[in-house]
Design a protein around this motif. Structure first.
Motif, PDB file in Angstrom:
ATOM      1  N   LEU A  18       9.927  11.055  -3.934  1.00 39.80           N
ATOM      2  CA  LEU A  18       8.822  10.138  -3.625  1.00 39.80           C
ATOM      3  C   LEU A  18       9.009   8.799  -4.324  1.00 39.80           C
ATOM      4  O   LEU A  18       8.773   7.733  -3.744  1.00 39.80           O
ATOM      5  CB  LEU A  18       7.486  10.768  -4.033  1.00 39.80           C
ATOM      6  CG  LEU A  18       7.009  11.927  -3.177  1.00 39.80           C
ATOM      7  CD1 LEU A  18       5.849  12.643  -3.860  1.00 39.80           C
ATOM      8  CD2 LEU A  18       6.615  11.450  -1.793  1.00 39.80           C
ATOM      9  N   SER A  19       9.436   8.851  -5.564  1.00 38.44           N
ATOM     10  CA  SER A  19       9.667   7.624  -6.323  1.00 38.44           C
ATOM     11  C   SER A  19      10.817   6.812  -5.728  1.00 38.44           C
ATOM     12  O   SER A  19      10.748   5.581  -5.673  1.00 38.44           O
ATOM     13  CB  SER A  19       9.952   7.968  -7.783  1.00 38.44           C
ATOM     14  OG  SER A  19      10.143   6.804  -8.535  1.00 38.44           O
ATOM     15  N   LEU A  20      11.872   7.496  -5.294  1.00 39.69           N
ATOM     16  CA  LEU A  20      12.983   6.796  -4.638  1.00 39.69           C
ATOM     17  C   LEU A  20      12.512   6.090  -3.373  1.00 39.69           C
ATOM     18  O   LEU A  20      12.899   4.943  -3.108  1.00 39.69           O
ATOM     19  CB  LEU A  20      14.111   7.770  -4.303  1.00 39.69           C
ATOM     20  CG  LEU A  20      15.090   8.074  -5.421  1.00 39.69           C
ATOM     21  CD1 LEU A  20      15.958   9.282  -5.060  1.00 39.69           C
ATOM     22  CD2 LEU A  20      15.953   6.869  -5.721  1.00 39.69           C
ATOM     23  N   LEU A  21      11.672   6.761  -2.603  1.00 39.98           N
ATOM     24  CA  LEU A  21      11.118   6.115  -1.412  1.00 39.98           C
ATOM     25  C   LEU A  21      10.294   4.883  -1.802  1.00 39.98           C
ATOM     26  O   LEU A  21      10.368   3.840  -1.143  1.00 39.98           O
ATOM     27  CB  LEU A  21      10.271   7.109  -0.618  1.00 39.98           C
ATOM     28  CG  LEU A  21      11.029   8.250   0.061  1.00 39.98           C
ATOM     29  CD1 LEU A  21      10.054   9.263   0.650  1.00 39.98           C
ATOM     30  CD2 LEU A  21      11.970   7.714   1.113  1.00 39.98           C
ATOM     31  N   GLY A  22       9.517   5.001  -2.876  1.00 42.02           N
ATOM     32  CA  GLY A  22       8.756   3.848  -3.376  1.00 42.02           C
ATOM     33  C   GLY A  22       9.667   2.713  -3.808  1.00 42.02           C
ATOM     34  O   GLY A  22       9.374   1.540  -3.558  1.00 42.02           O
ATOM     35  N   SER A  23      10.790   3.036  -4.429  1.00 46.98           N
ATOM     36  CA  SER A  23      11.757   2.012  -4.839  1.00 46.98           C
ATOM     37  C   SER A  23      12.319   1.278  -3.637  1.00 46.98           C
ATOM     38  O   SER A  23      12.472   0.058  -3.655  1.00 46.98           O
ATOM     39  CB  SER A  23      12.914   2.645  -5.614  1.00 46.98           C
ATOM     40  OG  SER A  23      12.472   3.210  -6.788  1.00 46.98           O
ATOM     41  N   ILE A  55       0.844  -1.208   0.000  1.00 42.74           N
ATOM     42  CA  ILE A  55       0.000   0.000   0.000  1.00 42.74           C
ATOM     43  C   ILE A  55       0.876   1.255   0.000  1.00 42.74           C
ATOM     44  O   ILE A  55       0.601   2.217  -0.721  1.00 42.74           O
ATOM     45  CB  ILE A  55      -0.961  -0.015   1.207  1.00 42.74           C
ATOM     46  CG1 ILE A  55      -2.008  -1.117   1.023  1.00 42.74           C
ATOM     47  CG2 ILE A  55      -1.626   1.335   1.407  1.00 42.74           C
ATOM     48  CD1 ILE A  55      -2.849  -1.406   2.251  1.00 42.74           C
ATOM     49  N   LEU A  56       1.946   1.233   0.795  1.00 40.19           N
ATOM     50  CA  LEU A  56       2.867   2.375   0.836  1.00 40.19           C
ATOM     51  C   LEU A  56       3.545   2.580  -0.524  1.00 40.19           C
ATOM     52  O   LEU A  56       3.649   3.713  -1.009  1.00 40.19           O
ATOM     53  CB  LEU A  56       3.909   2.162   1.935  1.00 40.19           C
ATOM     54  CG  LEU A  56       4.912   3.288   2.156  1.00 40.19           C
ATOM     55  CD1 LEU A  56       4.197   4.590   2.534  1.00 40.19           C
ATOM     56  CD2 LEU A  56       5.905   2.889   3.234  1.00 40.19           C
ATOM     57  N   ALA A  57       3.989   1.493  -1.149  1.00 39.07           N
ATOM     58  CA  ALA A  57       4.615   1.592  -2.476  1.00 39.07           C
ATOM     59  C   ALA A  57       3.617   2.127  -3.499  1.00 39.07           C
ATOM     60  O   ALA A  57       3.961   2.967  -4.342  1.00 39.07           O
ATOM     61  CB  ALA A  57       5.143   0.230  -2.913  1.00 39.07           C
ATOM     62  N   LEU A  58       2.392   1.650  -3.423  1.00 39.55           N
ATOM     63  CA  LEU A  58       1.340   2.127  -4.321  1.00 39.55           C
ATOM     64  C   LEU A  58       1.143   3.630  -4.145  1.00 39.55           C
ATOM     65  O   LEU A  58       1.117   4.388  -5.125  1.00 39.55           O
ATOM     66  CB  LEU A  58       0.034   1.373  -4.037  1.00 39.55           C
ATOM     67  CG  LEU A  58      -1.143   1.716  -4.931  1.00 39.55           C
ATOM     68  CD1 LEU A  58      -1.895   0.442  -5.276  1.00 39.55           C
ATOM     69  CD2 LEU A  58      -2.077   2.684  -4.270  1.00 39.55           C
ATOM     70  N   VAL A  74      14.118  -2.530  -9.938  1.00 36.82           N
ATOM     71  CA  VAL A  74      15.173  -2.151 -10.885  1.00 36.82           C
ATOM     72  C   VAL A  74      14.638  -1.167 -11.920  1.00 36.82           C
ATOM     73  O   VAL A  74      15.314  -0.191 -12.289  1.00 36.82           O
ATOM     74  CB  VAL A  74      15.755  -3.418 -11.558  1.00 36.82           C
ATOM     75  CG1 VAL A  74      16.701  -3.068 -12.679  1.00 36.82           C
ATOM     76  CG2 VAL A  74      16.443  -4.298 -10.520  1.00 36.82           C
ATOM     77  N   PHE A  75      13.426  -1.398 -12.387  1.00 38.15           N
ATOM     78  CA  PHE A  75      12.777  -0.520 -13.362  1.00 38.15           C
ATOM     79  C   PHE A  75      12.649   0.897 -12.799  1.00 38.15           C
ATOM     80  O   PHE A  75      12.975   1.887 -13.474  1.00 38.15           O
ATOM     81  CB  PHE A  75      11.414  -1.123 -13.706  1.00 38.15           C
ATOM     82  CG  PHE A  75      10.627  -0.424 -14.777  1.00 38.15           C
ATOM     83  CD1 PHE A  75      11.212  -0.022 -15.959  1.00 38.15           C
ATOM     84  CD2 PHE A  75       9.272  -0.204 -14.607  1.00 38.15           C
ATOM     85  CE1 PHE A  75      10.478   0.603 -16.953  1.00 38.15           C
ATOM     86  CE2 PHE A  75       8.525   0.413 -15.586  1.00 38.15           C
ATOM     87  CZ  PHE A  75       9.126   0.826 -16.754  1.00 38.15           C
ATOM     88  N   LEU A  76      12.196   1.005 -11.549  1.00 45.14           N
ATOM     89  CA  LEU A  76      12.054   2.321 -10.930  1.00 45.14           C
ATOM     90  C   LEU A  76      13.408   3.003 -10.736  1.00 45.14           C
ATOM     91  O   LEU A  76      13.553   4.200 -10.999  1.00 45.14           O
ATOM     92  CB  LEU A  76      11.346   2.199  -9.576  1.00 45.14           C
ATOM     93  CG  LEU A  76       9.827   2.151  -9.596  1.00 45.14           C
ATOM     94  CD1 LEU A  76       9.288   1.907  -8.204  1.00 45.14           C
ATOM     95  CD2 LEU A  76       9.246   3.419 -10.164  1.00 45.14           C
ATOM     96  N   PHE A  77      14.398   2.247 -10.257  1.00 46.48           N
ATOM     97  CA  PHE A  77      15.718   2.837 -10.055  1.00 46.48           C
ATOM     98  C   PHE A  77      16.298   3.356 -11.373  1.00 46.48           C
ATOM     99  O   PHE A  77      16.944   4.409 -11.400  1.00 46.48           O
ATOM    100  CB  PHE A  77      16.687   1.854  -9.400  1.00 46.48           C
ATOM    101  CG  PHE A  77      16.567   1.777  -7.902  1.00 46.48           C
ATOM    102  CD1 PHE A  77      16.580   2.923  -7.122  1.00 46.48           C
ATOM    103  CD2 PHE A  77      16.473   0.555  -7.264  1.00 46.48           C
ATOM    104  CE1 PHE A  77      16.474   2.864  -5.744  1.00 46.48           C
ATOM    105  CE2 PHE A  77      16.368   0.478  -5.880  1.00 46.48           C
ATOM    106  CZ  PHE A  77      16.369   1.640  -5.119  1.00 46.48           C
ATOM    107  N   SER A  78      16.076   2.654 -12.473  1.00 47.72           N
ATOM    108  CA  SER A  78      16.602   3.126 -13.758  1.00 47.72           C
ATOM    109  C   SER A  78      15.885   4.397 -14.209  1.00 47.72           C
ATOM    110  O   SER A  78      16.518   5.318 -14.730  1.00 47.72           O
ATOM    111  CB  SER A  78      16.505   2.031 -14.823  1.00 47.72           C
ATOM    112  OG  SER A  78      15.183   1.850 -15.254  1.00 47.72           O
TER     113      SER A  78
END
Length: 190
Positions: free
Chosen positions: A166-171, A28-31, A121-125
């Motif tokens: 925010l995206s890094l936190l999601g990763s 849920i947090l990642a979402l 990996v997709f998000l980190f790239s």
């Protein structure tokens, strides 16, 4: 003795839902993090009116210039990657909740861990691409005569920076899901 055994059983039962809840809570947090990152970046747009002097003897021409995430392929990749990660987080949350207890002991759980890793990996790239372009926008590149743009489009750069954070936190949440799954897999093999 029965009381001691039943207390032990209660402890075992209460520890299992915590693990399942932690996975669901992390999903849920990642979402939420990837959803907000894609919305913030997707709505990022700023228009400024700049004065351009084409010839020194003529008056400056005032031209409206807009900065949008769609203008740079790295930012398009970033927004799309976060939207995909958000969709995946929602689908994997629903799948893991519907599958219930049988899910933890099936090959589906291994597939989910692999997909979590791929999304990580997709998000980190995508974040790396967005950060690279963002640094060029902030600092410029004198070797190829690219000038700074964040001093002009400050709001655009601030919003994109917030989206990347925010995206890094999601990763890292997705990465933590992978680590938790690997620890659980290691415990089962012992």
């Amino acid at each position: 003795m029965d009381g001691g055994g039943s207390n032990l059983k209660v402890v075992e039962e209460s520890s299992r839902p915590k693990v399942r809840f932690s996975h669901a809570g992390l999903r849920i947090l990642a979402l939420a993090l990837t959803l907000v990152a894609s919305i913030v970046a997707g709505l990022d747009k700023e228009t400024k009116v700049l004065s351009l002097a084409l010839i020194k003897t003529l008056p400056a021409v005032r031209v409206p210039v807009t900065a949008k995430w769609q203008y740079l392929s790295a930012f398009v990749y970033f927004v799309v990657a976060n939207a995909i990660a958000c969709s995946y987080a929602a689908a994997s949350l629903i799948f893991s909740m519907v599958a219930g207890r049988s899910f933890r002991h099936s090959t589906s759980s291994l597939a989910l861990v692999m997909l979590d890793l791929i999304i990580t990996v997709f998000l980190f790239s995508a974040e790396g691409a967005a950060i690279g372009v963002g640094l060029i926008g902030r600092d410029g590149n004198s070797h190829v005569q690219w000038t700074k743009v964040c001093n002009v489009f400050e709001g655009f750069c601030r919003h994109m920076t917030a989206a990347v954070i925010l995206s890094l936190l999601g990763s890292f949440v997705f990465l933590w899901l992978v680590v938790l799954s690997m620890v659980n897999l290691h415990k089962k093999s012992m």
